[in-house]
Design an enzyme around this catalytic site. Structure first.
Site, PDB file in Angstrom:
ATOM      1  N   GLU A 320       0.804  -1.229   0.000  1.00  0.00           N
ATOM      2  CA  GLU A 320       0.000   0.000   0.000  1.00  0.00           C
ATOM      3  C   GLU A 320       0.836   1.278   0.000  1.00  0.00           C
ATOM      4  O   GLU A 320       0.341   2.350  -0.324  1.00  0.00           O
ATOM      5  CB  GLU A 320      -0.959   0.008   1.198  1.00  0.00           C
ATOM      6  CG  GLU A 320      -0.301   0.014   2.564  1.00  0.00           C
ATOM      7  CD  GLU A 320       0.118  -1.390   3.019  1.00  0.00           C
ATOM      8  OE1 GLU A 320       0.741  -1.487   4.064  1.00  0.00           O
ATOM      9  OE2 GLU A 320      -0.174  -2.363   2.306  1.00  0.00           O
ATOM     10  N   ASP A 362      24.716  21.196 -28.978  1.00  0.00           N
ATOM     11  CA  ASP A 362      25.356  22.153 -29.874  1.00  0.00           C
ATOM     12  C   ASP A 362      26.702  22.557 -29.269  1.00  0.00           C
ATOM     13  O   ASP A 362      26.981  22.304 -28.099  1.00  0.00           O
ATOM     14  CB  ASP A 362      24.444  23.370 -30.058  1.00  0.00           C
ATOM     15  CG  ASP A 362      24.872  24.248 -31.212  1.00  0.00           C
ATOM     16  OD1 ASP A 362      25.821  23.868 -31.926  1.00  0.00           O
ATOM     17  OD2 ASP A 362      24.276  25.319 -31.403  1.00  0.00           O
ATOM     18  N   ASP A 633      19.185  25.379 -27.559  1.00  0.00           N
ATOM     19  CA  ASP A 633      18.498  26.598 -27.127  1.00  0.00           C
ATOM     20  C   ASP A 633      17.950  27.425 -28.282  1.00  0.00           C
ATOM     21  O   ASP A 633      17.448  28.524 -28.078  1.00  0.00           O
ATOM     22  CB  ASP A 633      19.435  27.468 -26.286  1.00  0.00           C
ATOM     23  CG  ASP A 633      20.673  27.909 -27.069  1.00  0.00           C
ATOM     24  OD1 ASP A 633      20.838  27.471 -28.226  1.00  0.00           O
ATOM     25  OD2 ASP A 633      21.466  28.693 -26.519  1.00  0.00           O
ATOM     26  N   ASP A 637      16.919  23.783 -32.971  1.00  0.00           N
ATOM     27  CA  ASP A 637      17.070  22.605 -32.111  1.00  0.00           C
ATOM     28  C   ASP A 637      15.735  21.991 -31.702  1.00  0.00           C
ATOM     29  O   ASP A 637      15.700  20.876 -31.179  1.00  0.00           O
ATOM     30  CB  ASP A 637      17.833  22.977 -30.826  1.00  0.00           C
ATOM     31  CG  ASP A 637      19.251  23.456 -31.108  1.00  0.00           C
ATOM     32  OD1 ASP A 637      19.942  22.778 -31.880  1.00  0.00           O
ATOM     33  OD2 ASP A 637      19.641  24.501 -30.573  1.00  0.00           O
TER      34      ASP A 637
END
Length: 906
Positions: A320, A362, A633, A637
């Site tokens: 439980e 990147d 960013d 991307d």
């Protein structure tokens, strides 16, 4: 009556929402077919944007720019959700059975509510703990998401153009859009230049749609067909634009879709895995409990007692605490990761982050310092030339699209030079901007058109792409045909700069390109190449150590960049990434999927990739069975992030990148990410610990009970004993989310995998049963006869002596079960030797040994006497110490054999 009133109230709200949406739709259709001035009058704005004094009025009239994603769960709903799950349902059913057998059907003098009270207590403890942890988890998630700020560029009358949070946008605001922006509300485009928008979130169309500012001549069937309307939830792929907000929040098309999406979200593979384990344990309990009931009923003859015992076995086999443990682990992980500057948008992503074995990222800002400096502004002869810098400055200053770090570096360099050279001051004021052709990732260049007596197009971009549109070059002081020799010389110079770690872009110009007002990509031809700019973005000092730390934790770093291979090779070599094999976008273009899947295993660096090619690389790695994280960013991307197992962005990223991400870093630093990965693995480790502990412990107990039921003339433990034992054990487990995790476990990526739980149960469970059986023999043949004057059970005829024999036997197994069951926590939590090579955290140690101490003391108390337990002789504890020592030795041996056969313990 109350339900009717509530329904009427909800109907009124729904009707009001529909009226607001219809009004917003009418406004949008009217705006699409109206001129700009008429639109401004309709929403009360001006050519310079909305006046600040009208902002609150607009918000009051049209509503806030927030979308209601379904109704927030009420307090009562959340309480109910915490208590309603398969485990508590089973306990509730068992409590009902116990009420019948212990109270209703029992003789008045034998009625005993203790079993019912303990079962109800277990339900309350499990539900309350889960409710508290889910509330904390929800609050933590809301606080973390509040740290992520998505803004939009708005022009207002008094303050001009400024960035504000999306939720502060109101009807009438003039919004400036550029590549990478999210559309903050439903709006009418009033100015656009090469504007392409992705509406896939609304319409499912994969291809970007061109949007224009011209008035719609005819009505369209749907709002999305209007070429001059843009909608919340869409993203700008390329180009620039300005739009007037017509509808906000729930009145937007996105808001209407969000309100209509009332279905439950599909379960993640992690949630499905936890559910499958839960039902495995439940099915195991449902199969075995009837077997125990039948054996005890047939051998002992007392079916009522057999039912009570079967009920207690069912309670003992019901995990439980599992929902609470999972929720607590995830919430604790999210909060711990926020302290490491890692924000989790979805709690289930924590485990996914810990599972990645390949990180694609990147180069710019991740390996490098993200502080680009303009080192040189060369003419074609390779000489510093202020004229090249002037033209580059005008291009960067006047472009309004995707302004990147290169533009910032150019503007900063011009500011520095203007302090030294007075003639460069106020250069921008001497020119008037006429037009621009925004940057996109296919052309890899952008142009502005300016006037200063003459009209001039100035273009800058990637060297290869610039050479393709230039027919002339300013060489040796005069404009000449761009010959193959000049082209080769330029490429040699640029390659030399690249090999020094500098990135180069070219600058070109064209006088009187075409009629004013109709400039387009077609005008980027027959241009005059002026020179090139060289930028330096040195590697971060921490990068090499971060990549090594990731490798130590089983994560291989691969670089996917749009930059050229020479710069990429230089930077990667500096930080320790293998550069023997580099795959270029041009090489990848001709590969089929099978060839690509083979190459991605050996290539660490990919250069000159388009957004679509980045996505192909990520997909190929996943097809090969890797768990892939993608860190980016930029708008280029976003697609690759969605294709990965875990999308990772940074708080400074463009809106669409943050929207696509599962995890957001407050710092663009691989070392921050490495800490997040480790925390994700800790979260997984503590969840799988509890699941395997529970599964093996339950199986071992079940095995012991079956043997005892078959061979003993009485029950090895009363139902109340089993239920009390389970309650104290469950409380001991509540500290597991705070347990330590071995460093060796954290060094290997961990995918969610519950496939070997069955083998784990079969191997580890019976080890405790071995010593349960030896305890049976010890108590039945040695300890209990000694307490009863040397008589064995079959020799005793006195009922009081029989009760003493049984009470002593049950007390012995009661205590031994708690010791072995609790030691399972310490034995299974690590593949090492517990207490010596690996120690549990202080909360786990305190809770488990407190549980052992409390339960060991119970037979010596009045509580023990009340529930039918007898005090144990001292000699029992000497035997118990030997049993515990041998148990630990056996489990250690079995663990080693299990690891050798199946590869890992957890």
């Amino acid at each position: 009556m109350q339900n009717i009133l509530r329904t009427q109230s909800e109907m009124k709200k729904v009707t009001a929402d529909m009226e607001d949406r219809r009004e917003a739709t009418t406004r949008l259709r009217h705006a699409a077919s109206s001129g700009v001035e008429e639109i401004r009058t309709m929403v009360g704005t001006t050519s310079g944007g909305l006046a600040e004094k009208h902002v609150e009025e607009a918000r009051e009239q049209y509503g806030a720019n927030t979308v209601t994603h379904g109704k927030k769960d009420s307090l009562f709903f959340r309480i109910g959700k915490a208590f309603i799950n398969p485990f508590t349902a089973i306990l509730f059913a068992l409590a009902v059975v116990s009420v019948c057998t212990d109270i209703i059907w029992a003789e008045p003098e034998d009625a005993n509510p203790i079993t019912v009270i303990i079962i109800v207590s277990m339900v309350l403890i499990s539900g309350i703990l889960r409710f508290v942890q889910e509330t904390r988890s929800g609050n933590a998630a809301e606080k973390l998401l509040a740290m992520i700020r998505v803004t939009t560029s708005v022009e207002r009358l008094e303050s001009g153009v400024k960035e504000i949070p999306l939720e502060e946008v109101v009807v009438g605001d003039l919004v400036h859009l550029a590549a990478g922006d999210m559309i903050p509300a439903d709006m009418r485009i009033v100015f656009s230049k090469d504007l392409f928008i992705s509406q896939s979130a609304l319409t499912g169309e994969s291809e970007p749609i061109e949007k224009v500012s011209t008035t719609a001549d005819e009505a369209c069937r749907t709002l999305t067909e209007y070429p001059n309307l843009a909608f919340m939830g869409s993203t700008v792929v390329s180009g620039i634009a300005q739009g007037i907000v017509i509808a906000t929040g729930n009145d937007t098309m996105f808001g209407a879709l969000a309100k209509s999406a009332t279905g439950k979200a599909s379960k993640t593979s992690f949630e499905q895995g936890v559910n499958s384990v839960s039902w495995l344990l439940i099915r195991f309990m449902l199969v075995m409990v009837p077997v125990v009931l039948f054996i005890n009923g047939m051998t002992k003859g007392n079916w009522m007692e057999a039912v009570l015992f079967a009920v207690s076995i069912a309670v003992g086999l019901t995990p439980e605490m599992l929902p609470m443990i999972v929720t607590t682990c995830l919430a604790k992980g999210a909060v711990a990761m926020s302290k490491e500057k890692t924000i989790i948008k979805n709690l289930n992503s924590i485990q996914n982050l810990g599972s990645i074995d390949i990180l694609c990222t990147d180069k710019t800002g991740t390996l490098t310092q993200d502080k680009i400096v303009l080192q040189h502004h060369f003419n074609i002869n390779g000489e510093e030339d202020m004229r090249v810098l002037r033209h580059a400055f005008l291009n960067s200053y006047y472009q309004t699209g995707l302004k990147n770090l290169l533009d910032v570096a150019i503007i900063e360099r011009m500011s520095f030079e203007s302090e030294r050279l007075p003639e460069l001051r106020d250069l921008a004021r001497k020119y008037t901007k006429v037009d621009e052709i925004p940057f996109d990732f296919e052309r890899r260049r952008m142009s502005v058109v300016v006037q200063n007596g003459k009209t001039q197009m100035i273009t800058k971009g990637a060297v290869e792409e610039m050479l393709a549109i230039c027919s002339f070059a300013e060489y040796c002081g005069e404009v000449q045909q761009l010959t193959d020799d000049i082209r080769a010389m330029i490429l040699r110079n640029v390659k030399h700069l690249n090999e020094q770690g500098m990135r180069a872009i070219a600058v070109a110009q064209k006088t009187n390109p075409s009629t004013v007002g109709v400039f387009s990509i077609a005008d980027e031809s027959d241009m005059v190449l002026m020179g090139y700019l060289a930028f330096l973005d040195p590697p971060k000092e921490s990068t090499a150590a971060a990549i090594q730390a990731l490798a130590t934790h089983g994560v291989e770093t691969k670089i996917l960049t749009g930059d050229n291979d020479h710069v990429t090779r230089y930077i990667c070599r500096q930080v320790g990434i293998p550069v023997e094999r580099i795959l270029l976008g041009s090489d990848l273009e001709g590969m089929d999927e099978k060839a690509l899947r083979k190459r991605v295993e050996t290539v660490h660096v990919y250069a000159k990739l388009s957004p679509a090619q980045k996505t192909r690389v990520v997909a190929a790695l996943r097809e090969n069975g890797h768990s892939v994280g993608y860190m980016g960013d930029g708008i280029n991307d976003a697609a690759a992030m969605k294709a990965s197992d875990v999308g990772i962005s940074v708080d400074s990223g463009v809106d669409i990148a943050k929207e696509s991400a599962d995890v957001i870093l407050l710092e663009k630093d691989l070392m921050v990410l490495e800490k997040g990965i480790v925390e994700g693995r800790k979260t997984y480790a503590n969840m799988i610990k509890y699941i395997k502990m529970t599964a093996s412990s339950n199986f071992g107990n079940m095995f012991s009970v079956l043997i005892a039921s078959a061979f003993l003339p009485f029950l090895p433990m009363m139902s109340i004993h089993l239920i009390l034992l389970n309650l104290i054990y469950d409380l001991s487990c509540t500290a597991i989310p705070w347990d330590n995790v071995d460093a060796e476990f954290l060094k290997v990526p961990r995918k969610w995998d519950a496939s070997n739980i069955g083998q784990f149960m079969l191997w580890i469970g019976p080890t405790s049963s071995v010593f349960d059986i030896t305890t049976y023999a010890l108590m039945y043949f040695i300890i209990c006869p000694a307490v009863c004057g040397g008589l064995h059970f079959h020799q005793i005829s006195d009922p009081a002596s029989q009760r003493l024999f049984i009470a002593t036997f049950q007390a012995g197994w009661f205590v031994e079960s708690m010791w072995s069951q609790t030691l399972v926590i310490h034995m299974i939590r690590t593949s090492k030797i517990p207490f010596i090579q690996s120690r549990a955290s202080l909360p786990v140690t305190l809770l488990t040994f407190s549980g052992i101490a409390v339960l060991t003391a119970i037979p010596f108390t009045t509580v023990g006497a009340a529930i039918g337990l007898a005090p144990l002789p001292r000699v029992f504890f000497a035997w118990l110490a030997l049993t515990v020592l041998l148990y630990m030795v056996l489990v250690t041996i079995v663990k080693k054999v299990f690891i050798r056969r199946f590869g890992e313990l957890l």
